[in-house]
Design an enzyme around this catalytic site. Structure first.
Site, PDB file in Angstrom:
ATOM      1  N   ILE A 177     -32.245  19.907  -5.228  1.00 41.77           N
ATOM      2  CA  ILE A 177     -33.655  20.079  -5.586  1.00 41.77           C
ATOM      3  C   ILE A 177     -33.833  20.453  -7.059  1.00 41.77           C
ATOM      4  O   ILE A 177     -34.861  20.121  -7.658  1.00 41.77           O
ATOM      5  CB  ILE A 177     -34.348  21.133  -4.697  1.00 41.77           C
ATOM      6  CG1 ILE A 177     -33.688  22.506  -4.839  1.00 41.77           C
ATOM      7  CG2 ILE A 177     -34.381  20.687  -3.244  1.00 41.77           C
ATOM      8  CD1 ILE A 177     -34.486  23.638  -4.182  1.00 41.77           C
TER       9      ILE A 177
ATOM     10  N   CYS B  64     -27.436  17.402   4.978  1.00 38.32           N
ATOM     11  CA  CYS B  64     -27.161  17.737   3.579  1.00 38.32           C
ATOM     12  C   CYS B  64     -26.578  19.145   3.597  1.00 38.32           C
ATOM     13  O   CYS B  64     -25.567  19.383   4.251  1.00 38.32           O
ATOM     14  CB  CYS B  64     -28.414  17.609   2.730  1.00 38.32           C
ATOM     15  SG  CYS B  64     -29.910  18.373   3.415  1.00 38.32           S
TER      16      CYS B  64
END
Length: 560
Positions: free
Chosen positions: A335, A396
């Site tokens: 992110i 993930c």
């Protein structure tokens, strides 16, 4: 939610827009060649030839530039500039805006609650006619039951619905009902939860209606530097493949054809009593045909990142412990990299374009590169499920950012239902909301969500990929580009309660469904403004990105 008193810089000034239910304008003033107004929901700037209308929660930052100019940066990539006549005026509006765009101290401060309360007050006398205006349709509220039936899960032999997470007692960021192999007990699921990040166990979210292959999702295994392993987790992952084989018995002839036999090298692990009993009545040919396919474990991270996570207690599956499985790493950025890329893209879009260097400058933001890797990851899942008839497990690190991006995109490519307006709503509700994408943290509208490191346009990035698919398959989507643009806006606007909080448990505790309106009441299938006039329900069943691209596709050539 009482109205606030209006303050006018000039007594002759009037509110320059029609207020929504519950909206209260607090300031009206003059900028240079414009009228500027601030309410509890929006900033409105009326220039001579144009109007800017931006929800307050859509504004990421405000700063004063060139002494007299306000510079507003928005979370959806827009940048707004407003010029004032004096420095004092500019500073006054800077303070006002900085006071109202900060994250709320309590969730009720968000406008969606006032909007719903006033809507109900206005419609109280006409409740029969207007009581459902703010609600999503039955296809959304009954989505889990409907989806299980639509996808044709064999609930007699292969799969079961576990209520182990009833009242979110196992995992706060998972739905209350999950699909698992029929012979896996809740006690085993508890053991698996102790081994998966945030107790996000492998849960089945999609079944291919023709061949029975499934897509599952989860959090990373907590291997750590010590190399921990969990027998129940290993058993569950292998059981997913075995349940697929059992579920697809009616398609056994299809499975025997083609080049799928290359995946049978480790297919002898069929010793579970439950699995054996489920195929005990099969003929010898059928028994051979329903040997489980090699399961694909798709790790969204790079191998280096996955190994580095072991230092923090995470890690990845060791193929040695998961027989008949293949682990693939996709190298998707985290992110922090995506946030940096988006900020670079936004900065580029605010600058005067240089035609000679535009494409290289765009490339340097890496935004399109990130989209390409995401599309490739989803395409790998599509290939495995549709072409090779293999089950897939996606994760993930935590399983709430890159995982829903890949899974939701793969489902969109595989299943034409999700390319209808109603189906797309179900897809977003299931993969993003039910499975705990942290909208409050990522969008910055949660209670006291001041940590900028937690913010990232993960959902916006996914919607950009959907838009790219719309461009490539212009007749395959029932909804148009305006639908996606409006969805991006209301992901951040807090006019609706759909994307509030970080997970379904929090939304239940805050009673957002009862106290706010649903965004799907606006983006409904009957709304002609969001209808794709080129849509054909007879278009591609599976959107094959590996087939010849549309001539206007951004993916012509080598990008994919």
């Amino acid at each position: 939610f009482p109205r606030k008193q209006l303050i006018r810089e000039d007594e002759n000034l009037q509110v320059p827009f029609i207020e929504l239910h519950g909206e209260s304008t607090e300031y009206v003033g003059r900028a240079e060649d414009a009228i500027i107004a601030l309410s509890n929901y929006r900033l409105h700037i009326k220039f001579k030839e144009s109007v800017v209308n931006v929800p307050l929660q859509l504004i990421e930052s405000v700063e004063c530039r060139d002494i007299f100019q306000l510079h507003l940066t928005c979370k959806d990539c827009k940048v707004i500039r407003c010029q004032f006549s004096t420095f004092e005026q500019c500073q006054d509006w800077l303070k006002r805006l900085n006071n109202v765009i900060r994250p709320p101290s309590k969730i009720e401060d968000l406008f969606s609650f006032a909007y719903h309360a006033w809507c109900m007050e206005v419609y109280a006398s006409e409740k029969e006619q207007h009581g459902d205006l703010c609600r999503p349709g039955e296809h959304v509220t009954s989505r889990f039951k409907n989806e299980v039936e639509r996808m044709g899960f064999d609930m007699n032999n292969a799969w079961r619905i576990s209520n182990i997470n009833e009242k979110y007692k196992l995992c706060g960021s998972y739905p209350q009902e999950i699909i698992v192999p029929a012979w896996i007990t809740d006690k085993e699921l508890e053991s698996v939860a102790s081994f998966r990040s945030w107790k996000r166990i492998p849960a089945v979210v999609y079944r291919h209606q023709s061949n029975g292959a499934v897509i599952s999702r989860c959090g990373q295994p907590e291997v750590s530097w010590w190399g921990w392993r969990n027998a129940d987790d290993e058993h569950l992952v292998q059981s997913v493949a075995k349940a697929c084989a059992s579920d697809s018995r009616s398609n056994s002839n299809k499975i025997m054809n083609g080049n799928c036999s290359r995946d049978f090298s480790n297919g002898g692990d069929l010793s579970d009593v439950e699995f054996d009993s489920s195929i005990s009545n099969a003929s010898g040919a059928e028994s051979l045909a329903i040997q489980p396919q090699k399961l694909l474990i798709l790790d969204a991270r790079s191998y280096a990142a996955a190994v580095a996570n072991r230092a923090k207690g995470g890690g990845c599956e060791c193929p040695e412990y998961y027989p008949n499985c293949e682990v693939v790493f996709m190298g998707m950025a985290n992110i922090h990299s995506i946030r940096k890329s988006f900020q670079s893209l936004r900065l580029l879009c605010t600058q005067m374009p240089d035609p000679g260097n535009w494409l290289s400058a765009l490339e340097s933001t890496k935004w399109l590169q990130h989209l390409s890797v995401l599309l490739k990851s989803a395409l790998l899942v599509v290939h495995a499920v549709d072409r090779d008839q293999r089950p897939v497990l996606v994760h993930c690190s935590d399983g709430w950012d890159r995982t829903p991006q890949i899974v939701a995109l793969a489902k969109l490519l595989l299943d034409p239902y999700y390319r209808t307006t109603e189906g797309f709503q179900v897809l977003v509700e299931t993969e993003w909301l039910d499975f705990g994408h942290k909208f409050a943290d990522r969008c910055g509208h949660g209670e006291n969500s001041d940590d900028l490191n937690e913010r990232c346009p993960v959902f916006l990035q996914w919607l950009d990929c959907v838009h790219q698919l719309q461009r490539q398959f212009p007749c395959s989507f029932e909804f148009n580009e305006a639908f996606l643009v409006k969805l991006v806006q209301h992901t951040y606007s807090c006019l609706f309660g759909t994307f509030l909080c970080n997970n379904a448990k929090e939304r239940g505790e805050k009673h957002t469904q009862e106290r706010t309106c649903s965004v799907w009441s606006l983006l409904r299938a009957a709304n002609k403004a969001f209808k794709n006039l080129l849509y054909s329900s007879q278009s591609e069943t599976v959107c094959n990105l590996y087939s010849t691209p549309h001539r206007d596709s951004p993916f012509r050539g080598s990008q994919l």
